[in-house]
Design a protein around this motif. Structure first.
Motif, short mmCIF file in Angstrom:
data_model
loop_
_atom_site.label_atom_id
_atom_site.label_comp_id
_atom_site.label_asym_id
_atom_site.label_seq_id
_atom_site.Cartn_x
_atom_site.Cartn_y
_atom_site.Cartn_z
N MET A 223 0.85 -1.17 0.00
CA MET A 223 0.00 0.00 0.00
C MET A 223 0.90 1.24 0.00
SD MET A 223 -2.74 1.10 2.90
CE MET A 223 -4.03 2.19 2.42
N SER A 224 0.45 2.28 -0.69
CA SER A 224 1.19 3.54 -0.66
C SER A 224 0.22 4.71 -0.54
CB SER A 224 2.09 3.69 -1.88
OG SER A 224 1.37 4.12 -2.99
N VAL A 225 0.72 5.77 0.04
CA VAL A 225 -0.06 6.99 0.25
C VAL A 225 0.81 8.17 -0.15
CG1 VAL A 225 -1.06 8.47 2.05
CG2 VAL A 225 -1.40 6.01 2.15
N HIS A 226 0.20 9.15 -0.77
CA HIS A 226 0.90 10.40 -1.08
C HIS A 226 0.37 11.49 -0.16
CE1 HIS A 226 1.90 8.25 -4.77
NE2 HIS A 226 2.91 9.09 -4.87
N LEU B 33 4.57 7.51 1.00
CA LEU B 33 4.80 6.53 2.05
C LEU B 33 4.41 5.17 1.52
CD1 LEU B 33 3.20 8.46 5.05
CD2 LEU B 33 5.60 8.40 4.40
N ASP B 34 5.30 4.17 1.66
CA ASP B 34 5.05 2.81 1.18
C ASP B 34 5.30 1.83 2.31
OD1 ASP B 34 4.70 3.29 -1.72
OD2 ASP B 34 6.79 3.94 -1.60
N GLY B 35 4.55 0.72 2.29
CA GLY B 35 4.82 -0.36 3.22
C GLY B 35 3.60 -0.78 4.00
N SER C 165 9.64 6.24 3.43
CA SER C 165 9.19 7.57 3.00
C SER C 165 10.14 8.07 1.93
CB SER C 165 9.13 8.54 4.18
OG SER C 165 10.41 8.85 4.65
N HIS C 166 9.58 8.75 0.94
CA HIS C 166 10.37 9.27 -0.18
C HIS C 166 9.78 10.62 -0.58
CE1 HIS C 166 12.57 9.45 -3.92
NE2 HIS C 166 11.44 9.65 -4.56
N ARG C 167 10.62 11.65 -0.61
CA ARG C 167 10.17 12.97 -1.06
C ARG C 167 10.17 12.95 -2.58
NH1 ARG C 167 14.00 17.42 0.36
NH2 ARG C 167 13.88 16.35 2.35
N VAL C 168 8.98 12.96 -3.15
CA VAL C 168 8.81 12.87 -4.60
C VAL C 168 9.18 14.18 -5.27
CG1 VAL C 168 7.12 12.46 -6.44
CG2 VAL C 168 6.98 11.17 -4.31
N ALA D 280 10.91 5.63 9.91
CA ALA D 280 12.06 4.77 10.23
C ALA D 280 11.76 3.86 11.42
CB ALA D 280 13.28 5.64 10.53
N ARG D 281 10.84 4.26 12.30
CA ARG D 281 10.49 3.45 13.47
C ARG D 281 9.41 2.42 13.17
NH1 ARG D 281 10.83 8.58 15.79
NH2 ARG D 281 8.57 8.79 15.80
N HIS D 282 8.82 2.47 12.00
CA HIS D 282 7.72 1.58 11.63
C HIS D 282 8.01 0.96 10.26
CE1 HIS D 282 6.04 4.40 14.56
NE2 HIS D 282 5.33 3.36 14.95
#
Length: 83
Positions: free
Chosen positions: A1-4, A59-61, A38-41, A32-34
């Protein structure tokens, strides 16, 4: 799953661009704790170094659904575990 997520300082003062930068850092630390990447597009820099007028973050994962709830709760001033 991913969210923008689109973070924006809008037409606010420079402090809003500073807040966007701080939120980007907190999102990365939380990811990083979960089990979330995260990637800044894309981002638009602010007038001062290290600030952003806007940023698009992906955000992916498997932890993405709960990450969105944590972000929403923090922005609303609620404890992180409450939906």
């Amino acid at each position: 799953m991913s969210v923008h997520l689109l973070l924006s300082a809008g037409r606010g003062p420079q402090e809003c661009a500073w807040a966007v930068a701080r939120l980007l850092g907190r999102l990365a630390a939380d990811a990083a704790r979960h089990p979330v990447d995260s990637h800044r597009v894309e981002s638009v820099p602010g007038d001062r170094p290290g600030t952003y007028r806007s940023a698009l973050v992906r955000l992916d994962g498997p932890g993405v659904a709960t990450a969105g709830t944590r972000v929403r709760n923090r922005c609303a001033g609620r404890p992180a575990g409450r939906g």
